[in-house]
Design a protein around this motif. Structure first.
Motif, PDB file in Angstrom:
ATOM      1  N   LYS A 454      35.606  25.384  40.627  1.00 30.19           N
ATOM      2  CA  LYS A 454      35.490  23.994  40.174  1.00 30.19           C
ATOM      3  C   LYS A 454      34.425  23.861  39.092  1.00 30.19           C
ATOM      4  O   LYS A 454      34.619  23.188  38.073  1.00 30.19           O
ATOM      5  N   ALA A 455      33.257  24.511  39.309  1.00 22.18           N
ATOM      6  CA  ALA A 455      32.169  24.383  38.352  1.00 22.18           C
ATOM      7  C   ALA A 455      32.527  25.023  37.009  1.00 22.18           C
ATOM      8  O   ALA A 455      32.288  24.447  35.934  1.00 22.18           O
ATOM      9  N   LEU A 456      33.115  26.239  37.048  1.00 21.68           N
ATOM     10  CA  LEU A 456      33.459  26.916  35.802  1.00 21.68           C
ATOM     11  C   LEU A 456      34.603  26.214  35.076  1.00 21.68           C
ATOM     12  O   LEU A 456      34.692  26.249  33.849  1.00 21.68           O
ATOM     13  N   TRP A 457      35.495  25.575  35.855  1.00 21.18           N
ATOM     14  CA  TRP A 457      36.583  24.817  35.226  1.00 21.18           C
ATOM     15  C   TRP A 457      36.004  23.658  34.411  1.00 21.18           C
ATOM     16  O   TRP A 457      36.391  23.420  33.264  1.00 21.18           O
ATOM     17  N   GLN A 459      32.992  23.463  33.222  1.00 19.93           N
ATOM     18  CA  GLN A 459      32.251  24.037  32.092  1.00 19.93           C
ATOM     19  C   GLN A 459      33.206  24.408  30.959  1.00 19.93           C
ATOM     20  O   GLN A 459      32.942  24.124  29.780  1.00 19.93           O
ATOM     21  N   ALA A 460      34.310  25.076  31.324  1.00 19.82           N
ATOM     22  CA  ALA A 460      35.281  25.468  30.300  1.00 19.82           C
ATOM     23  C   ALA A 460      35.917  24.246  29.637  1.00 19.82           C
ATOM     24  O   ALA A 460      36.216  24.248  28.442  1.00 19.82           O
ATOM     25  N   LEU A 461      36.130  23.181  30.437  1.00 23.25           N
ATOM     26  CA  LEU A 461      36.723  21.957  29.912  1.00 23.25           C
ATOM     27  C   LEU A 461      35.795  21.298  28.894  1.00 23.25           C
ATOM     28  O   LEU A 461      36.225  20.859  27.825  1.00 23.25           O
ATOM     29  N   VAL A 462      34.502  21.248  29.188  1.00 24.78           N
ATOM     30  CA  VAL A 462      33.533  20.612  28.295  1.00 24.78           C
ATOM     31  C   VAL A 462      33.326  21.451  27.040  1.00 24.78           C
ATOM     32  O   VAL A 462      33.295  20.940  25.916  1.00 24.78           O
ATOM     33  N   GLN A 463      33.162  22.775  27.237  1.00 24.57           N
ATOM     34  CA  GLN A 463      32.829  23.653  26.109  1.00 24.57           C
ATOM     35  C   GLN A 463      34.058  24.184  25.390  1.00 24.57           C
ATOM     36  O   GLN A 463      33.928  24.897  24.386  1.00 24.57           O
ATOM     37  N   GLN A 464      35.262  23.863  25.934  1.00 22.44           N
ATOM     38  CA  GLN A 464      36.517  24.334  25.351  1.00 22.44           C
ATOM     39  C   GLN A 464      36.497  25.858  25.154  1.00 22.44           C
ATOM     40  O   GLN A 464      36.746  26.390  24.063  1.00 22.44           O
ATOM     41  N   LEU A 521      38.316  37.626  40.912  1.00 22.86           N
ATOM     42  CA  LEU A 521      37.265  37.642  39.908  1.00 22.86           C
ATOM     43  C   LEU A 521      37.401  36.384  39.057  1.00 22.86           C
ATOM     44  O   LEU A 521      38.509  36.053  38.601  1.00 22.86           O
ATOM     45  N   LEU A 522      36.306  35.673  38.865  1.00 30.23           N
ATOM     46  CA  LEU A 522      36.233  34.516  37.970  1.00 30.23           C
ATOM     47  C   LEU A 522      35.474  34.930  36.720  1.00 30.23           C
ATOM     48  O   LEU A 522      34.337  35.390  36.819  1.00 30.23           O
ATOM     49  N   LEU A 523      36.078  34.763  35.565  1.00 28.92           N
ATOM     50  CA  LEU A 523      35.498  35.271  34.318  1.00 28.92           C
ATOM     51  C   LEU A 523      35.407  34.137  33.302  1.00 28.92           C
ATOM     52  O   LEU A 523      36.395  33.823  32.607  1.00 28.92           O
ATOM     53  N   PRO A 524      34.268  33.472  33.179  1.00 25.23           N
ATOM     54  CA  PRO A 524      34.124  32.405  32.179  1.00 25.23           C
ATOM     55  C   PRO A 524      34.042  32.985  30.772  1.00 25.23           C
ATOM     56  O   PRO A 524      33.609  34.137  30.570  1.00 25.23           O
ATOM     57  N   ASN A 525      34.466  32.183  29.800  1.00 18.14           N
ATOM     58  CA  ASN A 525      34.408  32.579  28.386  1.00 18.14           C
ATOM     59  C   ASN A 525      35.093  33.933  28.184  1.00 18.14           C
ATOM     60  O   ASN A 525      34.614  34.790  27.458  1.00 18.14           O
ATOM     61  N   SER A 565      44.861  33.409  32.245  1.00 22.97           N
ATOM     62  CA  SER A 565      43.765  32.796  31.492  1.00 22.97           C
ATOM     63  C   SER A 565      44.216  31.443  30.961  1.00 22.97           C
ATOM     64  O   SER A 565      45.425  31.213  30.757  1.00 22.97           O
ATOM     65  N   ILE A 566      43.229  30.581  30.756  1.00 26.00           N
ATOM     66  CA  ILE A 566      43.537  29.238  30.253  1.00 26.00           C
ATOM     67  C   ILE A 566      42.323  28.682  29.532  1.00 26.00           C
ATOM     68  O   ILE A 566      41.193  28.991  29.880  1.00 26.00           O
ATOM     69  N   CYS A 567      42.575  27.894  28.506  1.00 25.07           N
ATOM     70  CA  CYS A 567      41.529  27.079  27.882  1.00 25.07           C
ATOM     71  C   CYS A 567      41.879  25.639  28.280  1.00 25.07           C
ATOM     72  O   CYS A 567      42.760  25.016  27.689  1.00 25.07           O
ATOM     73  N   PRO A 568      41.267  25.118  29.337  1.00 31.12           N
ATOM     74  CA  PRO A 568      41.790  23.928  30.006  1.00 31.12           C
ATOM     75  C   PRO A 568      41.663  22.651  29.172  1.00 31.12           C
ATOM     76  O   PRO A 568      40.743  22.485  28.373  1.00 31.12           O
ATOM     77  N   CYS A 569      42.611  21.758  29.451  1.00 32.77           N
ATOM     78  CA  CYS A 569      42.582  20.386  28.932  1.00 32.77           C
ATOM     79  C   CYS A 569      42.489  19.431  30.122  1.00 32.77           C
ATOM     80  O   CYS A 569      42.609  19.842  31.274  1.00 32.77           O
ATOM     81  N   GLU A 570      42.303  18.148  29.820  1.00 30.91           N
ATOM     82  CA  GLU A 570      42.122  17.167  30.878  1.00 30.91           C
ATOM     83  C   GLU A 570      43.307  17.119  31.827  1.00 30.91           C
ATOM     84  O   GLU A 570      43.149  16.920  33.027  1.00 30.91           O
ATOM     85  N   GLN A 571      44.509  17.272  31.297  1.00 27.26           N
ATOM     86  CA  GLN A 571      45.698  17.129  32.124  1.00 27.26           C
ATOM     87  C   GLN A 571      46.023  18.397  32.914  1.00 27.26           C
ATOM     88  O   GLN A 571      46.931  18.386  33.749  1.00 27.26           O
TER      89      GLN A 571
END
Length: 608
Positions: A454-457, A459-464, A521-525, A565-571
């Motif tokens: 949840k936290a990394l999602w 973070q990825a959403l804000v920082q794209q 494994l959770l891999l940010p960025n 992998s995903i670069c998440p959006c709001e939806q």
């Protein structure tokens, strides 16, 4: 008037005073009894802790040189200082090491073709140093040679019948199974005596990755028995050493009461020991909380358990048992004498008080009035220049001392409360850490995975930035458990967890146990190409580690991996990321296992 004539004033003073003193004496005796029992237990635990330190120091003195010797001999084989072709030439080197370190029983070199040579010190005859080898015998049986004047093979002194193959011994099997580091072998029975030993062995690996030999250093466990038998435990107490992971007895301070080995020569385990005292210990050792005392057959024992870490994933447990009654007996005798003396003093004071009551009644009332209206601080500092009786001054000073002692006690109590509060905070922090850890592998559990996702999602959403998930599963793990046992399965789970963790260096990334044999494994960025490359690296390097399993054609433990992998959006829904990685894992398993999905060539098509 009748009351006054019937009961003199001094009697009216001495009776309440005597009654109060009696109550104080009773409280004092009760507190003394309780404190004495506490003191006895404290003394017992102090004795047990001191014994634990001495045993730990002795174990360290036995084992501290073993890793260094194995490293030295491994390097000597690689750089040619020790011969691999003609093992006889190594005898002076090995004998020199054995003589320098009196605690060692064997210093050996075993080749991968089964040749073996060792400098040996028989446990029952430590002064009779020999050279043990199977290279001079056609059928490879083990022969003990007396060293010649130049420390080469001398006269053959004893023969051990049967073919000796070091590759079937625990020290060599352990090293071959873990070629990347030194390891402790299982406790084993010496071929030519009734004694047992334990070895630290290390595989000698050539630059091309081939195993050249195994070097080992042994100690005889009868030395521990001899050392612990000489310990002055006192109070008819007992001490013994066990292997922490299996409860196997190593040494005992009293082998007559607590034998280490059964009549068939095999070491006892605590769970099957004939002593009911020891059979009760496994349930205690299995709990997170180890009590300070236990009761067996109506006898209460103080229990002290100390872990002795030998390094390289081997720990021993020292258990000390002290009968509470034997510790408390001399202290209780002193308490009874104190109570008797207190009773005599009570009688004496009643007599003296009766004689002096009239004279001291007035001053005592003054002091009592002062004590009733002032704080402890004022009572402790009370002083008067008015002349009074010596007894009254003594009482005044005694009350002042009592007030000071009480003030000191209050201060000490406040300090203890402060320390206990800090200890409780530290305990809560440890409990929080334990709740976030998988108890078997030591990595994060699934709950932590969900929270971090949840936290990394977010973070990825804000920082794209891209966010990747890798799910992996140990191939045919149920068959592994069925064939090799659950203990071996646990070792495999820990090994795979450590392997995955070693390739995730980013502090914001996470390796977690997702299910039974499944890891996540959770891999940010991290984009899909990077995730795929890492997944393939994890799969390939685990296969290269060659964790043996003979039930499969591949011959080693392997894993299947799915990633997304995903670069998440709001939806977007973060659950779809995990679901997609899980589908890829299912596809990897369906396509034959020991692979990643999607393949690296299709990695760019695996964005959610």
């Amino acid at each position: 008037m009748l009351f006054a004539r019937t009961y003199p004033l001094r009697l009216m003073i001495i009776l309440p005073f005597s009654f109060l003193f009696f109550i104080a004496a009773a409280v004092f005796c009760f507190v003394s009894y309780q404190n004495s029992e506490t003191l006895a237990r404290s003394m017992g635990h102090s004795v047990a802790q001191e014994l634990g330190k001495r045993v730990e120091q002795y174990v360290e003195s036995l084992t501290e040189v073993m890793p260094a010797i194995s490293d030295i001999n491994s390097a000597a084989l690689l750089d040619g200082n020790l011969s691999t072709a003609n093992l006889q030439q190594n005898a002076p080197w090995l004998l020199s090491q054995l003589r320098q370190h009196q605690q060692l029983s064997f210093v050996s070199v075993a080749m991968m073709d089964g040749r073996f040579i060792a400098a040996s010190r028989p446990p029952n005859e430590p002064e009779n140093i020999q050279i043990a080898s199977n290279i001079e015998s056609d059928d490879r049986h083990l022969i003990g040679y007396a060293p010649s004047l130049d420390d080469h093979f001398g006269l053959a002194e004893n023969h051990i019948p049967g073919r000796y193959d070091p590759r079937k011994r625990p020290f060599m099997q352990c090293a071959i199974a873990q070629p990347l580091q030194a390891c402790w072998g299982e406790i084993y029975h010496y071929l030519d005596s009734d004694n047992y030993g334990i070895s630290l062995s290390k595989a000698v690996v050539q630059p091309d990755g081939q195993l050249l030999a195994v070097v080992a250093v042994d100690i005889a466990l009868n030395r521990l028995n001899q050392f612990m038998a000489k310990l002055d435990i006192g109070y008819n107490g007992l001490a013994f050493l066990t292997e922490q992971h299996n409860g196997k007895l190593i040494a005992s301070s009293n082998t007559a009461l607590l034998p280490v080995n059964a009549t068939n020569g095999e070491p006892y385990r605590i769970a099957n020991h004939p002593s009911p005292l020891l059979r009760q210990l496994p349930s205690i050792a299995a709990t997170a909380y180890i009590p300070n005392s236990i009761e067996v057959d109506g006898t209460s024992y103080l229990l002290e358990v100390k872990q002795i870490d030998l390094g390289l994933q081997l720990s021993w447990q020292l258990v000390v048992l002290l009968p509470v009654d034997n510790i408390a007996a001399p202290i209780m005798a002193q308490v009874r004498a104190t109570i008797f003396i207190t009773a005599l003093l009570l009688l004496l004071l009643m007599f003296i008080g009766a004689a002096l009551a009239r004279k001291i009644a007035g001053p005592i009332e003054n002091i009592a009035a002062m004590a009733s209206h002032n704080t402890l601080k004022q009572l402790a500092d009370y002083h008067t220049d008015k002349p009074t009786y010596i007894e009254v001054e003594y009482l005044r000073d005694s009350l002042a001392m009592l007030a000071k002692a009480q003030l000191n006690s209050i201060q000490m109590l406040e300090q203890k409360v402060h320390h206990r509060t800090l200890a409780l905070q530290q305990a809560n922090e440890r409990l929080t850490k334990l709740s976030e850890q998988d108890p078997l592998t030591g990595i994060a559990n699934r709950r932590v995975f969900g929270e971090r996702l949840k936290a990394l999602w977010q973070q990825a959403l804000v920082q794209q930035q891209p966010l990747s998930v890798i799910l992996c599963d140990i191939d045919y793990f149920k068959a592994y458990n069925d064939n090799f046992g659950h203990q071996a399965g646990d070792v495999a789970l820990r090994t795979v967890a450590q392997h995955l963790q070693s390739y995730v260096q980013d502090s914001s990334a996470l390796v977690a146990r997702y299910g039974g044999e499944e890891f996540a494994l959770l891999l940010p960025n991290t984009d899909v190409v990077q995730a795929g490359a890492l997944a393939e690296k994890l799969r390939q390097t685990l296969v290269e580690k060659a964790l043996r399993r003979d039930d499969l054609a591949l011959g080693v433990v392997s894993i299947s991996l799915g990633y997304a992998s995903i670069c998440p959006c709001e939806q977007d829904d973060m659950k779809l990321l995990v679901k997609h990685a899980d589908e890829q894992l299912y596809l990897a398993k369906a396509n034959g296992r020991n692979q990643i999905q999607p393949p690296l060539s299709n990695a760019t098509h695996n964005n959610v």
